[in-house]
Design a protein around this motif. Structure first.
Motif, short mmCIF file in Angstrom:
data_model
loop_
_atom_site.label_atom_id
_atom_site.label_comp_id
_atom_site.label_asym_id
_atom_site.label_seq_id
_atom_site.Cartn_x
_atom_site.Cartn_y
_atom_site.Cartn_z
N GLN A 133 0.86 -1.18 0.00
CA GLN A 133 0.00 0.00 0.00
C GLN A 133 0.90 1.23 0.00
O GLN A 133 1.87 1.32 0.75
N LEU A 134 0.57 2.22 -0.84
CA LEU A 134 1.36 3.44 -0.88
C LEU A 134 1.13 4.24 0.41
O LEU A 134 -0.01 4.48 0.82
N THR A 135 2.22 4.66 1.03
CA THR A 135 2.14 5.47 2.24
C THR A 135 2.29 6.94 1.89
O THR A 135 2.58 7.30 0.73
N MET A 136 2.12 7.79 2.88
CA MET A 136 2.26 9.23 2.65
C MET A 136 3.67 9.57 2.18
O MET A 136 3.86 10.38 1.27
N SER A 137 4.68 8.96 2.82
CA SER A 137 6.07 9.27 2.46
C SER A 137 6.41 8.79 1.05
O SER A 137 7.32 9.33 0.41
N ASP A 138 5.70 7.77 0.55
CA ASP A 138 5.98 7.25 -0.79
C ASP A 138 5.59 8.25 -1.88
O ASP A 138 6.15 8.21 -2.99
N VAL A 139 4.64 9.14 -1.60
CA VAL A 139 4.17 10.08 -2.63
C VAL A 139 4.57 11.52 -2.34
O VAL A 139 4.23 12.41 -3.12
N GLU A 140 5.26 11.77 -1.22
CA GLU A 140 5.72 13.13 -0.92
C GLU A 140 6.86 13.52 -1.85
O GLU A 140 7.82 12.76 -2.03
#
Length: 267
Positions: free
Chosen positions: A140-147
């Motif tokens: 699952q994509l986390t917040m840090s993965d898309v920042e």
């Protein structure tokens, strides 16, 4: 003997008179009696009045201190109460952000049981490009993965070691620490260059181009789930990745209950 009306007037004793009398008694207990002259008596009376005044002022200060302390204590109590309320609200907010619904659990369990799409479909007719596929990694994509400031996709350490590193040749392993150039194929078959890298704590990441990948496919934190393969290019013999995306109506990070069920070995 009979007395006149003037002689029978009543005497009223006030609280101040009583306090003065108590002070006089205290002073008399500490002072020996000595005959004094009139001047000495005057000075003694003045000193006595000063001492009485000091004692009275001291008692007033003692009386007025307690309400101030009480007010101060109440103010501190209110301040602590506000802090407790804020902490409680933050804790409640965090709990609400975690997705622990049975519906999410059901959807993800079904997704996890379903076989991924054939990797060849990601190449859009260029199926002869790949060989030696690894087993897929799901996350699952986390917040840090898309920042934007992070600029990397974090991969599970244990899963990479078990499923992907065996595909690397011995000469390629040291390059992974510094950054190995790889080609990454997205869901629409388009390819872009990134770096497959190991951080200092041996955490594997895809970086140097990941932000463009996120923007191109409009990836969303929590809602997007990735299936990731590593493979070797049949012509160039270089290391490549293929990434597929599935979007679910997930409202936040998965709860521990769902993580253990869907991703038993996430690291």
């Amino acid at each position: 003997m009979a007395t006149s009306k003037e002689e029978t007037t009543s005497v009223v004793i006030t609280r101040e008179d009583r306090e003065a009398a108590e002070i006089l008694i205290e002073l008399s207990q500490d002072t020996r009696y000595q005959p004094i002259e009139e001047e000495d008596a005057a000075r003694s009376s003045t000193l006595l009045l000063q001492q009485i005044s000091k004692k009275k002022n001291k008692k007033k200060k003692q009386v007025t201190k307690s309400p101030q302390k009480s007010c101060s204590f109440k103010a501190e109590e209110k301040q602590h109460s506000r802090k407790d309320d804020k902490l409680s609200k933050k804790g409640t907010k965090r709990k609400r952000e975690v997705d622990d619904t049975d519906e999410t659990l059901r959807i993800l369990q079904e997704w996890n049981r379903t076989k991924p799409v054939p990797v060849e479909e990601l190449f859009k007719g260029d199926a002869d490009v790949a060989e030696l596929f690894s087993e897929p990694i799901k996350k699952q994509l986390t917040m840090s993965d898309v920042e934007i400031g992070q600029g990397r996709l974090m991969l599970g350490k244990q899963q990479v070691q078990k499923k992907m590193l065996p595909l690397l040749e011995h000469s390629e392993l040291p390059q992974a620490t510094e950054g190995l150039d790889v080609s990454v194929y997205g869901p629409n078959g388009k390819v872009q260059t990134m770096k497959f890298k190991m951080w200092s704590d041996d955490t594997p990441v895809l970086t140097s181009g990941w932000n463009d990948f996120v923007d191109k496919y409009k990836l969303k934190k929590h809602r997007d789930f990735l299936t990731i393969w590593m493979f070797r290019h049949r012509v160039t013999r270089g290391i490549c990745f293929a990434i597929d995306r599935t979007r679910f109506p997930v409202t936040g990070p998965l709860s521990l209950r769902i993580l253990k069920s869907v991703f038993p070995n996430p690291n």
